[in-house]
Motif scaffolding. Sequence first.
Motif, short mmCIF file in Angstrom:
data_model
loop_
_atom_site.label_atom_id
_atom_site.label_comp_id
_atom_site.label_asym_id
_atom_site.label_seq_id
_atom_site.Cartn_x
_atom_site.Cartn_y
_atom_site.Cartn_z
N MET A 1 0.85 -1.21 0.00
CA MET A 1 0.00 0.00 0.00
C MET A 1 0.88 1.25 0.00
O MET A 1 1.79 1.36 0.82
CB MET A 1 -0.88 -0.02 1.27
N LEU A 2 0.63 2.14 -0.92
CA LEU A 2 1.32 3.43 -0.94
C LEU A 2 0.33 4.50 -0.48
O LEU A 2 -0.77 4.61 -1.02
CB LEU A 2 1.78 3.76 -2.37
N ASP A 3 0.74 5.26 0.54
CA ASP A 3 -0.08 6.39 0.99
C ASP A 3 0.52 7.67 0.42
O ASP A 3 1.74 7.86 0.49
CB ASP A 3 -0.09 6.48 2.52
N VAL A 4 -0.31 8.52 -0.13
CA VAL A 4 0.14 9.79 -0.70
C VAL A 4 -0.69 10.89 -0.05
O VAL A 4 -1.91 10.94 -0.24
CB VAL A 4 -0.05 9.82 -2.23
N THR A 5 -0.02 11.73 0.73
CA THR A 5 -0.76 12.79 1.43
C THR A 5 -0.11 14.14 1.15
O THR A 5 1.09 14.23 0.92
CB THR A 5 -0.76 12.53 2.96
N PRO A 6 -0.91 15.20 1.18
CA PRO A 6 -0.37 16.52 0.83
C PRO A 6 0.29 17.22 2.02
O PRO A 6 -0.19 17.14 3.14
CB PRO A 6 -1.61 17.30 0.38
N ILE A 7 1.39 17.91 1.73
CA ILE A 7 1.93 18.90 2.65
C ILE A 7 1.72 20.25 1.95
O ILE A 7 2.37 20.53 0.94
CB ILE A 7 3.44 18.67 2.91
N PRO A 8 0.80 21.06 2.45
CA PRO A 8 0.55 22.35 1.79
C PRO A 8 1.76 23.27 1.94
O PRO A 8 2.42 23.27 2.98
CB PRO A 8 -0.66 22.93 2.53
N ALA A 9 2.06 24.05 0.90
CA ALA A 9 3.17 25.00 0.95
C ALA A 9 2.79 26.23 0.14
O ALA A 9 1.98 26.15 -0.79
CB ALA A 9 4.44 24.37 0.37
N PHE A 10 3.40 27.38 0.52
CA PHE A 10 3.08 28.65 -0.14
C PHE A 10 1.56 28.82 -0.16
O PHE A 10 0.87 28.36 0.75
CB PHE A 10 3.70 28.72 -1.54
N SER A 11 1.03 29.47 -1.20
CA SER A 11 -0.42 29.70 -1.16
C SER A 11 -1.20 28.55 -1.77
O SER A 11 -2.32 28.27 -1.34
CB SER A 11 -0.76 31.01 -1.87
N ASP A 12 -0.62 27.83 -2.72
CA ASP A 12 -1.42 26.80 -3.39
C ASP A 12 -0.61 25.61 -3.89
O ASP A 12 -1.07 24.89 -4.78
CB ASP A 12 -2.19 27.44 -4.57
N ASN A 13 0.60 25.39 -3.34
CA ASN A 13 1.37 24.20 -3.73
C ASN A 13 1.02 23.02 -2.84
O ASN A 13 0.74 23.18 -1.65
CB ASN A 13 2.88 24.43 -3.58
N TYR A 14 1.07 21.82 -3.41
CA TYR A 14 1.05 20.59 -2.63
C TYR A 14 2.39 19.89 -2.81
O TYR A 14 2.81 19.61 -3.93
CB TYR A 14 -0.06 19.63 -3.11
N ILE A 15 3.07 19.64 -1.69
CA ILE A 15 4.25 18.78 -1.69
C ILE A 15 3.74 17.40 -1.27
O ILE A 15 3.30 17.22 -0.13
CB ILE A 15 5.31 19.30 -0.69
N TRP A 16 3.74 16.44 -2.21
CA TRP A 16 3.18 15.12 -1.88
C TRP A 16 4.17 14.32 -1.06
O TRP A 16 5.37 14.30 -1.35
CB TRP A 16 2.79 14.38 -3.17
N CYS A 17 3.65 13.66 -0.05
CA CYS A 17 4.45 12.86 0.87
C CYS A 17 4.07 11.40 0.69
O CYS A 17 2.90 11.03 0.90
CB CYS A 17 4.17 13.33 2.30
N LEU A 18 5.03 10.58 0.25
CA LEU A 18 4.77 9.17 -0.05
C LEU A 18 5.30 8.31 1.10
O LEU A 18 6.46 8.47 1.51
CB LEU A 18 5.48 8.74 -1.34
N THR A 19 4.46 7.40 1.57
CA THR A 19 4.90 6.43 2.58
C THR A 19 4.27 5.08 2.25
O THR A 19 3.25 5.02 1.57
CB THR A 19 4.46 6.84 4.01
N ARG A 20 4.89 4.01 2.73
CA ARG A 20 4.27 2.68 2.65
C ARG A 20 3.56 2.45 3.96
O ARG A 20 4.10 2.74 5.03
CB ARG A 20 5.34 1.58 2.45
N GLY A 21 2.34 1.89 3.87
CA GLY A 21 1.48 1.72 5.03
C GLY A 21 2.23 1.37 6.31
O GLY A 21 2.87 0.32 6.40
N GLY A 22 2.15 2.23 7.29
CA GLY A 22 2.70 1.94 8.61
C GLY A 22 4.19 2.19 8.75
O GLY A 22 4.72 2.19 9.86
N GLU A 23 4.91 2.41 7.65
CA GLU A 23 6.36 2.59 7.75
C GLU A 23 6.69 4.07 7.92
O GLU A 23 5.89 4.94 7.62
CB GLU A 23 7.05 2.00 6.51
N THR A 24 7.91 4.34 8.40
CA THR A 24 8.25 5.73 8.73
C THR A 24 9.07 6.43 7.65
O THR A 24 9.27 7.63 7.72
CB THR A 24 9.03 5.80 10.07
#
Length: 259
Positions: free
Chosen positions: A1-24
């Motif tokens: 499982m790949l989780d992809v979640t946004p880290i908002p930056a500036f006024s309208d950028n998304y920096i996507w953060c990729l992790t494998r389920g449960g891993e750090t």
Amino acid sequence: MLDVTPIPAFSDNYIWCLTRGGETDAVVVDPGDANAVLAALSERGLQLAGVIITHHHFDHTGGLDGLLAHRQVPVWGPVNPAITQISERLVGGDHVEILGIDWSIIEVPGHTLDHIAFFAEIEGQPPCLLCGDTLFAGGCGRVFEGDPAMMLDSLRKLAALPADTQVFCAHEYTMANLAFAAAVEPDNAALQARIAHDQGLRDANRPTVPSTLSLELDTNPFLRCEQASVISRIREENRAQGDDPVSVFAAVRGWKDNF
Ligand SMILES: [Zn+2]
């Protein structure tokens, strides 16, 4: 499982953060702002394991030095010597393993000449496309360095991916894009439904991204330059040099640039 979640930056950028389920281990995409990334990783108990870069613009690369000062990690990105921090330079057709997943590289010049996209098919979930500023939810990037024919060719490569692909673009531009799309195709029912749905997300302060490729194919005018509705609207507006897809795309892009 790949989780992809946004880290908002500036006024309208998304920096996507990729992790494998449960891993750090976390890999971030187009980090324009190191502090936003480090704060989000710390809050989520994650550690930086790598960086993906799609193109050279500073709002996608400006955080590289700060992140690498924090931790030396691989940086995957285009063959553009101007981005000195890249450790693994990739061209179209390459495959690279990131977080144990096989990613294929698609060259998508047009917005910039160095722009690449990362695509992965992952067991048990929809395919994932990291497309930076090439394909947006409801729109596409401005053609800064290439030309319309090049940009259309790049968008066609993305349009040919599986319809259930999740499209992770780098900006929250969706409502402005959809307002323009509605000017191009006022009678597109799928588009009207999308506007209502995505406005609900924005009203709840939630991202409209990712979208899916099938939704883009149904509602994004830049992927619909061969549709009779788009061609006739562009003709009505007296904007196109001709009815061929490159002329129609150039006309739609030019209209949006001044919308
Ligand atoms: Zn850009």
